[in-house]
Scaffold this active site. Structure first.
Site, PDB file in Angstrom:
ATOM      1  N   ARG A 245      -3.919  -4.004  -2.358  1.00 12.39           N
ATOM      2  CA  ARG A 245      -4.556  -2.707  -2.627  1.00 12.39           C
ATOM      3  C   ARG A 245      -5.551  -2.880  -3.779  1.00 12.39           C
ATOM      4  O   ARG A 245      -6.655  -2.357  -3.741  1.00 12.39           O
ATOM      5  CB  ARG A 245      -3.491  -1.666  -3.035  1.00 12.39           C
ATOM      6  CG  ARG A 245      -2.530  -1.245  -1.946  1.00 12.39           C
ATOM      7  CD  ARG A 245      -3.220  -0.525  -0.816  1.00 12.39           C
ATOM      8  NE  ARG A 245      -3.921   0.667  -1.248  1.00 12.39           N
ATOM      9  CZ  ARG A 245      -3.357   1.876  -1.450  1.00 12.39           C
ATOM     10  NH1 ARG A 245      -2.067   2.034  -1.233  1.00 12.39           N
ATOM     11  NH2 ARG A 245      -4.074   2.920  -1.824  1.00 12.39           N
TER      12      ARG A 245
ATOM     13  N   HIS B 121      -5.529   6.960   5.865  1.00 15.82           N
ATOM     14  CA  HIS B 121      -5.250   6.205   4.631  1.00 15.82           C
ATOM     15  C   HIS B 121      -6.100   4.926   4.651  1.00 15.82           C
ATOM     16  O   HIS B 121      -5.588   3.812   4.755  1.00 15.82           O
ATOM     17  CB  HIS B 121      -3.754   5.879   4.562  1.00 15.82           C
ATOM     18  CG  HIS B 121      -3.277   5.505   3.186  1.00 15.82           C
ATOM     19  ND1 HIS B 121      -4.101   5.477   2.074  1.00 15.82           N
ATOM     20  CD2 HIS B 121      -2.039   5.132   2.742  1.00 15.82           C
ATOM     21  CE1 HIS B 121      -3.404   5.111   1.020  1.00 15.82           C
ATOM     22  NE2 HIS B 121      -2.155   4.900   1.392  1.00 15.82           N
TER      23      HIS B 121
ATOM     24  N   CYS C 271       3.189  -0.092   4.429  1.00 17.04           N
ATOM     25  CA  CYS C 271       2.374   0.304   3.269  1.00 17.04           C
ATOM     26  C   CYS C 271       3.227   0.622   2.048  1.00 17.04           C
ATOM     27  O   CYS C 271       2.729   0.596   0.928  1.00 17.04           O
ATOM     28  CB  CYS C 271       1.488   1.476   3.629  1.00 17.04           C
ATOM     29  SG  CYS C 271       2.381   2.999   4.009  1.00 17.04           S
TER      30      CYS C 271
ATOM     31  N   ASP D  56       5.790   2.587   9.395  1.00 15.37           N
ATOM     32  CA  ASP D  56       5.624   3.475   8.236  1.00 15.37           C
ATOM     33  C   ASP D  56       6.785   4.469   8.277  1.00 15.37           C
ATOM     34  O   ASP D  56       7.507   4.553   9.288  1.00 15.37           O
ATOM     35  CB  ASP D  56       4.255   4.195   8.331  1.00 15.37           C
ATOM     36  CG  ASP D  56       3.925   5.027   7.084  1.00 15.37           C
ATOM     37  OD1 ASP D  56       4.561   4.820   6.028  1.00 15.37           O
ATOM     38  OD2 ASP D  56       3.037   5.896   7.179  1.00 15.37           O
TER      39      ASP D  56
ATOM     40  N   ARG E   6      -6.408  12.070  -3.500  1.00 11.40           N
ATOM     41  CA  ARG E   6      -5.259  12.035  -2.579  1.00 11.40           C
ATOM     42  C   ARG E   6      -4.825  13.470  -2.382  1.00 11.40           C
ATOM     43  O   ARG E   6      -4.447  14.158  -3.336  1.00 11.40           O
ATOM     44  CB  ARG E   6      -4.119  11.201  -3.163  1.00 11.40           C
ATOM     45  CG  ARG E   6      -2.807  11.445  -2.439  1.00 11.40           C
ATOM     46  CD  ARG E   6      -1.734  10.449  -2.783  1.00 11.40           C
ATOM     47  NE  ARG E   6      -2.007   9.153  -2.194  1.00 11.40           N
ATOM     48  CZ  ARG E   6      -1.085   8.197  -2.040  1.00 11.40           C
ATOM     49  NH1 ARG E   6       0.151   8.392  -2.447  1.00 11.40           N
ATOM     50  NH2 ARG E   6      -1.403   7.050  -1.491  1.00 11.40           N
TER      51      ARG E   6
ATOM     52  N   GLN F 126      -5.668   1.777   2.170  1.00 11.04           N
ATOM     53  CA  GLN F 126      -4.475   0.989   2.496  1.00 11.04           C
ATOM     54  C   GLN F 126      -4.786   0.024   3.633  1.00 11.04           C
ATOM     55  O   GLN F 126      -4.403  -1.148   3.608  1.00 11.04           O
ATOM     56  CB  GLN F 126      -3.335   1.929   2.905  1.00 11.04           C
ATOM     57  CG  GLN F 126      -2.079   1.204   3.374  1.00 11.04           C
ATOM     58  CD  GLN F 126      -1.341   0.501   2.251  1.00 11.04           C
ATOM     59  OE1 GLN F 126      -0.993   1.122   1.274  1.00 11.04           O
ATOM     60  NE2 GLN F 126      -1.106  -0.796   2.397  1.00 11.04           N
TER      61      GLN F 126
HETATM   62  N1  NVA Z   1       2.581   8.061   5.816  1.00  7.33           N
HETATM   63  C1  NVA Z   1       2.998   8.012   4.440  1.00  7.33           C
HETATM   64  C2  NVA Z   1       2.209   6.978   3.700  1.00  7.33           C
HETATM   65  C3  NVA Z   1       2.561   6.867   2.234  1.00  7.33           C
HETATM   66  C4  NVA Z   1       1.712   5.879   1.497  1.00  7.33           C
HETATM   67  C5  NVA Z   1       2.833   9.366   3.803  1.00  7.33           C
HETATM   68  O1  NVA Z   1       1.801  10.001   4.028  1.00  7.33           O
HETATM   69  O2  NVA Z   1       3.751   9.810   3.099  1.00  7.33           O
HETATM   70  N1   CP Z   2       1.038   2.819   0.037  1.00 10.07           N
HETATM   71  C1   CP Z   2       0.725   3.804  -0.835  1.00 10.07           C
HETATM   72  O1   CP Z   2      -0.298   4.484  -0.720  1.00 10.07           O
HETATM   73  O2   CP Z   2       1.605   3.911  -1.854  1.00 10.07           O
HETATM   74  P1   CP Z   2       1.647   5.075  -2.966  1.00 10.07           P
HETATM   75  O3   CP Z   2       2.031   6.349  -2.249  1.00 10.07           O
HETATM   76  O4   CP Z   2       2.680   4.620  -3.930  1.00 10.07           O
HETATM   77  O5   CP Z   2       0.284   5.214  -3.567  1.00 10.07           O
END
Ligand code: NVA
Ligand code: CP
Length: 322
Positions: free
Chosen positions: A309, A145, A281, A241, A118, A148
């Site tokens: 997930r 992502h 998500c 989101d 990540r 997800q």
């Molecule tokens: N769009 C959000 C998704 C988090 C799982 C982010 O990147 O923070």
């Molecule tokens: N939805 C998601 O990826 O959650 P986290 O940021 O908690 O991993």
């Protein structure tokens, strides 16, 4: 349990050794295959049947951003598959002190059977995959992502009994990882997609063009608009989101203003189909991108989505790492 999707036996794809960087890298059959397997693995887990497909295998998990769901679901998933996961915070490994991505990839490949990462830049994940000799899984970048969205497709399939022909509407930041991966995933499985975002926050042009092209093959339409009412009309699935993604915190004030009128609320959702489902998500900001009555209401399936997930990723891990 949802009926397994019918697949041509001959088309059972071989995913061993592949990377999982974005859904556009996979065929429709490969995505349906993973969803099928996720349903089976979920059933096995619910029945208490052991399923140690990855006995003795190890997944390294590099995190340059925070996580609750991704970290815990990958770690639990590896354990349930008989393997082990190692949490590698970029703060603690040499990558955070400037060791190159390519050296990190080569070194980790000597120890582990797969790497999940990540991070911020999508190009970093591609670079890691280029230099790793084990499969690399994208656990979120600024651009995509995909794990997800595989879980989202699983959730939609379970609640609606099908994917093809449904209309998925996404309201909010069109230029983020979720919007991009949803668009790529939805067109692969024959869903129509409509995205409503304010000017300046529309999805990436190249990803949109590719999705439109893919949709011509699968029968999916892609509509990008500034009008949430138009986007949500007759939607089967409503998704949003956060307006400020990880790494964009300095833009929070500007974004709060830009996204006024793009909140998913009761009034807007009246335009969706009567039996629509709501996905997010998570983590969510109640009363920003979505009101509490929607995310905590009867149409919301966000906690099934979070659970999925685990099951979707177990299918990915099983096929890439086995
Ligand atoms: N769009 C959000 C998704 C988090 C799982 C982010 O990147 O923070
Ligand atoms: N939805 C998601 O990826 O959650 P986290 O940021 O908690 O991993």
């Amino acid at each position: 349990m949802v009926e397994a999707i019918k697949l041509n036996e001959k088309n059972n794809p071989q995913l061993k050794g592949k990377d999982f960087l974005q859904l556009s890298d996979f065929t429709t059959d490969e995505i349906l295959y993973l969803l099928n397997d996720a349903l089976e693995l979920k059933e096995m887990q619910k029945q208490g049947q052991p399923h140690p497909f990855l006995s003795g295998k190890v997944l390294g998990m590099i995190f340059e951003k925070s996580s609750t769901r991704t970290r815990v679901s990958f770690e639990v998933g590896m354990l349930q598959l008989g393997g082990h996961a190692i949490f590698l915070s970029s703060k603690d490994i040499q990558l955070g002190r400037g060791e190159s991505i390519s050296d990190t990839a080569k070194v980790l490949s000597r120890y582990v059977d797969g790497i999940m990462i990540r991070t911020f830049s999508h190009d970093s994940v591609k670079e890691l995959a280029e230099h790793a000799t084990v499969p690399v899984i994208n656990g979120l970048t600024d651009l995509q992502h995909p794990t997800q969205v595989l879980a989202d497709l699983l959730t939609i399939l379970e609640h609606k009994g099908k994917l093809e022909g449904l209309k998925l509407c996404y309201i909010g930041d069109g230029n983020n990882n979720m919007a991009h991966s949803l668009m790529e995933g939805a067109v692969k499985v024959g869903m129509d997609v409509s995205i409503a975002s304010p000017p300046g926050y529309l999805p990436d042009g190249k990803i949109t063009e590719a999705a439109i092209k893919e949709g011509l093959q699968t029968g999916s339409s892609v509509v990008i608009t500034n009008n949430p009412l138009e986007a949500i009309k007759d939607a089967d699935v409503v998704v949003t989101d956060v307006w400020t993604s990880m790494g964009q915190e300095e833009e929070t004030e500007k974004r709060l203003k830009a996204f006024e009128g793009f909140q998913v609320n009761e009034e807007l959702c009246k335009q969706a189909k009567a039996d629509y489902i709501f996905l997010h998500c998570l983590p969510a900001h109640r009363d920003e991108e979505v009101t509490g009555d929607i995310i905590d209401g009867t149409h919301s399936v966000v906690f099934d989505e979070a659970e999925n997930r685990l099951h979707a990723q177990k299918a990915i891990l099983k096929h890439l790492l086995a």
